[in-house]
Design a protein around this motif. Structure first.
Motif, PDB file in Angstrom:
ATOM      1  N   GLU A  69      13.146   1.206   1.189  1.00  0.00           N
ATOM      2  CA  GLU A  69      12.559   0.668  -0.039  1.00  0.00           C
ATOM      3  C   GLU A  69      11.908  -0.691   0.210  1.00  0.00           C
ATOM      4  OE1 GLU A  69      11.456   0.338  -4.060  1.00  0.00           O
ATOM      5  OE2 GLU A  69      12.038   2.040  -2.807  1.00  0.00           O
ATOM      6  N   LEU A  70      12.568  -1.547   0.974  1.00  0.00           N
ATOM      7  CA  LEU A  70      11.983  -2.854   1.295  1.00  0.00           C
ATOM      8  C   LEU A  70      10.713  -2.684   2.124  1.00  0.00           C
ATOM      9  CD1 LEU A  70      15.129  -5.014   2.178  1.00  0.00           C
ATOM     10  CD2 LEU A  70      13.836  -4.939   0.035  1.00  0.00           C
ATOM     11  N   ALA A  71      10.732  -1.728   3.052  1.00  0.00           N
ATOM     12  CA  ALA A  71       9.546  -1.486   3.879  1.00  0.00           C
ATOM     13  C   ALA A  71       8.359  -1.072   3.020  1.00  0.00           C
ATOM     14  CB  ALA A  71       9.848  -0.396   4.914  1.00  0.00           C
ATOM     15  N   SER A  72       8.580  -0.167   2.068  1.00  0.00           N
ATOM     16  CA  SER A  72       7.494   0.309   1.214  1.00  0.00           C
ATOM     17  C   SER A  72       6.934  -0.807   0.353  1.00  0.00           C
ATOM     18  CB  SER A  72       7.994   1.452   0.322  1.00  0.00           C
ATOM     19  OG  SER A  72       8.488   2.528   1.101  1.00  0.00           O
ATOM     20  N   ARG A  73       7.811  -1.606  -0.253  1.00  0.00           N
ATOM     21  CA  ARG A  73       7.346  -2.695  -1.116  1.00  0.00           C
ATOM     22  C   ARG A  73       6.569  -3.733  -0.309  1.00  0.00           C
ATOM     23  NH1 ARG A  73       9.687  -3.007  -6.209  1.00  0.00           N
ATOM     24  NH2 ARG A  73      11.264  -1.412  -6.635  1.00  0.00           N
ATOM     25  N   ASP A  74       7.000  -3.989   0.900  1.00  0.00           N
ATOM     26  CA  ASP A  74       6.292  -4.951   1.736  1.00  0.00           C
ATOM     27  C   ASP A  74       4.934  -4.411   2.155  1.00  0.00           C
ATOM     28  OD1 ASP A  74       6.524  -7.586   2.769  1.00  0.00           O
ATOM     29  OD2 ASP A  74       6.817  -6.792   4.788  1.00  0.00           O
ATOM     30  N   HIS A  75       4.836  -3.102   2.363  1.00  0.00           N
ATOM     31  CA  HIS A  75       3.536  -2.470   2.632  1.00  0.00           C
ATOM     32  C   HIS A  75       2.567  -2.735   1.475  1.00  0.00           C
ATOM     33  CE1 HIS A  75       5.333  -0.473   6.019  1.00  0.00           C
ATOM     34  NE2 HIS A  75       4.298   0.314   6.222  1.00  0.00           N
ATOM     35  N   VAL A  76       3.060  -2.596   0.243  1.00  0.00           N
ATOM     36  CA  VAL A  76       2.212  -2.813  -0.926  1.00  0.00           C
ATOM     37  C   VAL A  76       1.662  -4.234  -0.931  1.00  0.00           C
ATOM     38  CG1 VAL A  76       2.194  -2.945  -3.448  1.00  0.00           C
ATOM     39  CG2 VAL A  76       3.387  -1.057  -2.313  1.00  0.00           C
ATOM     40  N   ARG A  77       2.512  -5.197  -0.602  1.00  0.00           N
ATOM     41  CA  ARG A  77       2.102  -6.599  -0.631  1.00  0.00           C
ATOM     42  C   ARG A  77       1.117  -6.950   0.480  1.00  0.00           C
ATOM     43  NH1 ARG A  77       7.665  -7.451  -2.076  1.00  0.00           N
ATOM     44  NH2 ARG A  77       8.221  -7.549   0.126  1.00  0.00           N
ATOM     45  N   LYS A  78       1.280  -6.366   1.638  1.00  0.00           N
ATOM     46  CA  LYS A  78       0.561  -6.840   2.823  1.00  0.00           C
ATOM     47  C   LYS A  78      -0.662  -6.012   3.214  1.00  0.00           C
ATOM     48  CE  LYS A  78       3.552 -10.149   3.606  1.00  0.00           C
ATOM     49  NZ  LYS A  78       3.163 -11.578   3.463  1.00  0.00           N
ATOM     50  N   LEU A  79      -0.769  -4.785   2.725  1.00  0.00           N
ATOM     51  CA  LEU A  79      -1.782  -3.879   3.276  1.00  0.00           C
ATOM     52  C   LEU A  79      -3.219  -4.327   2.974  1.00  0.00           C
ATOM     53  CD1 LEU A  79      -2.329  -1.447   4.933  1.00  0.00           C
ATOM     54  CD2 LEU A  79      -1.948   0.016   2.953  1.00  0.00           C
ATOM     55  N   LEU A  80      -3.517  -4.648   1.725  1.00  0.00           N
ATOM     56  CA  LEU A  80      -4.893  -5.041   1.393  1.00  0.00           C
ATOM     57  C   LEU A  80      -5.309  -6.341   2.082  1.00  0.00           C
ATOM     58  CD1 LEU A  80      -5.229  -3.992  -2.359  1.00  0.00           C
ATOM     59  CD2 LEU A  80      -6.255  -2.917  -0.351  1.00  0.00           C
ATOM     60  N   PRO A  81      -4.463  -7.377   2.103  1.00  0.00           N
ATOM     61  CA  PRO A  81      -4.847  -8.566   2.870  1.00  0.00           C
ATOM     62  C   PRO A  81      -5.091  -8.265   4.352  1.00  0.00           C
ATOM     63  CG  PRO A  81      -3.035  -9.091   1.403  1.00  0.00           C
ATOM     64  CD  PRO A  81      -3.215  -7.609   1.345  1.00  0.00           C
ATOM     65  N   VAL A 113       2.162   4.666   0.526  1.00  0.00           N
ATOM     66  CA  VAL A 113       1.420   3.427   0.306  1.00  0.00           C
ATOM     67  C   VAL A 113       0.137   3.442   1.136  1.00  0.00           C
ATOM     68  CG1 VAL A 113       1.414   0.924   0.567  1.00  0.00           C
ATOM     69  CG2 VAL A 113       3.463   2.077  -0.273  1.00  0.00           C
ATOM     70  N   GLY A 114       0.271   3.749   2.431  1.00  0.00           N
ATOM     71  CA  GLY A 114      -0.896   3.782   3.298  1.00  0.00           C
ATOM     72  C   GLY A 114      -1.896   4.845   2.894  1.00  0.00           C
ATOM     73  N   ALA A 115      -1.398   6.029   2.552  1.00  0.00           N
ATOM     74  CA  ALA A 115      -2.282   7.120   2.150  1.00  0.00           C
ATOM     75  C   ALA A 115      -3.004   6.791   0.850  1.00  0.00           C
ATOM     76  CB  ALA A 115      -1.482   8.410   2.003  1.00  0.00           C
ATOM     77  N   GLY A 116      -2.306   6.153  -0.085  1.00  0.00           N
ATOM     78  CA  GLY A 116      -2.929   5.800  -1.356  1.00  0.00           C
ATOM     79  C   GLY A 116      -4.072   4.818  -1.187  1.00  0.00           C
ATOM     80  N   VAL A 117      -3.855   3.804  -0.374  1.00  0.00           N
ATOM     81  CA  VAL A 117      -4.912   2.816  -0.129  1.00  0.00           C
ATOM     82  C   VAL A 117      -6.077   3.466   0.619  1.00  0.00           C
ATOM     83  CG1 VAL A 117      -5.489   0.706   1.142  1.00  0.00           C
ATOM     84  CG2 VAL A 117      -3.370   0.829  -0.191  1.00  0.00           C
ATOM     85  N   ALA A 118      -5.777   4.254   1.645  1.00  0.00           N
ATOM     86  CA  ALA A 118      -6.826   4.879   2.454  1.00  0.00           C
ATOM     87  C   ALA A 118      -7.677   5.840   1.625  1.00  0.00           C
ATOM     88  CB  ALA A 118      -6.197   5.615   3.636  1.00  0.00           C
ATOM     89  N   PRO A 126      -9.210  15.856  -0.605  1.00  0.00           N
ATOM     90  CA  PRO A 126      -9.283  14.621  -1.390  1.00  0.00           C
ATOM     91  C   PRO A 126      -8.078  14.435  -2.316  1.00  0.00           C
ATOM     92  CG  PRO A 126     -10.747  16.253  -2.313  1.00  0.00           C
ATOM     93  CD  PRO A 126     -10.199  16.853  -1.055  1.00  0.00           C
ATOM     94  N   LYS A 127      -6.923  14.182  -1.739  1.00  0.00           N
ATOM     95  CA  LYS A 127      -5.716  13.920  -2.519  1.00  0.00           C
ATOM     96  C   LYS A 127      -4.777  13.071  -1.685  1.00  0.00           C
ATOM     97  CE  LYS A 127      -3.512  18.262  -1.039  1.00  0.00           C
ATOM     98  NZ  LYS A 127      -2.833  19.494  -1.491  1.00  0.00           N
ATOM     99  N   VAL A 128      -3.890  12.375  -2.363  1.00  0.00           N
ATOM    100  CA  VAL A 128      -2.898  11.565  -1.666  1.00  0.00           C
ATOM    101  C   VAL A 128      -1.749  12.483  -1.276  1.00  0.00           C
ATOM    102  CG1 VAL A 128      -1.309   9.610  -1.813  1.00  0.00           C
ATOM    103  CG2 VAL A 128      -3.556   9.490  -2.921  1.00  0.00           C
ATOM    104  N   ASP A 129      -1.670  12.788   0.003  1.00  0.00           N
ATOM    105  CA  ASP A 129      -0.690  13.765   0.471  1.00  0.00           C
ATOM    106  C   ASP A 129      -0.168  13.321   1.836  1.00  0.00           C
ATOM    107  OD1 ASP A 129       0.876  16.021   0.480  1.00  0.00           O
ATOM    108  OD2 ASP A 129      -0.693  17.347   1.235  1.00  0.00           O
TER     109      ASP A 129
END
Length: 327
Positions: free
Chosen positions: A35-47, A80-85, A311-314
């Motif tokens: 859970e911590l890994a996923s939340r940190d992905h959300v914070r850091k991926l776009l920057p 998280v990665g798939a959603g952003v990509a 074209p889907k988040v999978d």
């Protein structure tokens, strides 16, 4: 995160890459907390996306395709990665492709100058996987052998932890082994006394635990045990790799994954391959651990071949690499 330019070749094609480490985040827990890994992905991926594009001297509009890790792995972080990509690909109206994490590792050495040509055997050796794979062509993989319990990298980490080394323990143990006395401790080379290409490292870990508990637990003893453990793992991997080369009818071994950065393993496999008249190929150490460059490269190869994902988040948390289509 990485930018790979298909108009260039070799190491020059990697225009920029950046890695954000979560080691400090998970250190107090002694391992990854999903859970911590996923939340940190959300914070850091776009920057991280913005930083990498800036280092490449490119804008978002210069992107022709998007690759992302679709599995295997922790489902939250993958999503998280798939959603952003997928969002980036939709917005730019460019194709996107989900990449198999272990195929990324397997192909990482091909980014270097003078890359090997298939067929070859790949040793994928990391914290989560220890596999020997026959590579007939890119996308055509046959599993020759794998670990029946702990992966080699996992055994490194657990062995380091039981001797009191800080997280992540594998690299710490390897550095400590450099100070150890060769032969002071000799542990079993698991499953090398019988035919086959599978691995098992849980028993070796238990041997180290017993040796440590029965020792004086001095710093030198800790180093000696670390050296004995590392020698056992390296020799076991080397013996199995030589058998795999014989089984596959090739003399080229490709090594990838976090443990592929181990200096003693690299030297041992290089010597073995040269003795067989072949070669051992490794990615630069920075590309051995998880990184965006290997995913960008693997994705670029598949996008060039006209392959892309729906074209889907999978994502696919469990994914057999043998099911991948050929390139």
């Amino acid at each position: 995160m990485a930018v790979y330019d298909t108009d260039l070749a070799g190491s020059a094609a990697l225009r920029a890459h950046a890695v954000y480490s979560q080691i400090a985040l998970h250190a107090e827990y002694g391992g990854v907390v999903p859970e911590l890994a996923s939340r940190d992905h959300v914070r850091k991926l776009l920057p991280l996306v913005r930083q990498t594009l800036a280092e490449a001297g490119l804008g978002v509009g210069d992107i022709d395709g998007v690759a992302y890790t679709a599995g295997p792995g922790l489902v939250g972080a993958l999503l998280v990665g798939a959603g952003v990509a997928r969002s980036l690909a939709w917005a730019l109206e460019v194709p996107a492709v989900g990449v198999h994490h272990m195929e990324g590792h397997l192909l990482a050495p091909l980014m270097e100058d003078d890359p090997p040509q298939a067929p070859f055997v790949a040793l994928l050796v990391s914290g989560g996987h220890t596999q020997l794979v026959a590579v007939d062509a890119i996308g055509q993989y046959r599993l020759l052998g794998e670990t029946l319990d702990d992966a080699a990298g996992e055994a490194f980490d657990k062995t380091a932890k039981l001797m009191g080394l800080p997280y992540p323990g594998g690299p710490q143990l390897a550095r400590l082994a450099e100070q150890g006395t060769p032969g002071a401790y000799r542990f079993a080379r698991p499953m090398t006394d019988r035919p086959g290409l599978d691995f098992s490292f849980s028993g070796l870990k238990t041997q180290v635990l017993m040796a440590w508990r029965d020792s004086d637990q001095s710093e030198q003893t800790r180093a000696d045990i670390a050296r004995g453990f590392e020698d056992a793992v390296v020799e076991t991997l080397s013996i199995k790799c030589e058998r795999a080369l014989e089984a596959a009818g090739t003399n080229v071994i490709v090594v990838a994954g976090g443990v592929g950065a181990n200096k003693r393993l690299r030297a041992r496999l290089q010597q073995m391959a040269e003795r067989l008249g072949g070669r051992a190929c490794f990615p630069r150490p920075a590309l051995c651990t998880d990184n965006g460059a290997m995913i960008a490269f693997a994705g670029a190869l598949r996008l060039q071949a006209g392959q892309h994902s729906p074209p889907k988040v999978d994502v696919t948390p469990r994914w057999d690499m043998a099911t991948l289509p050929a390139v």
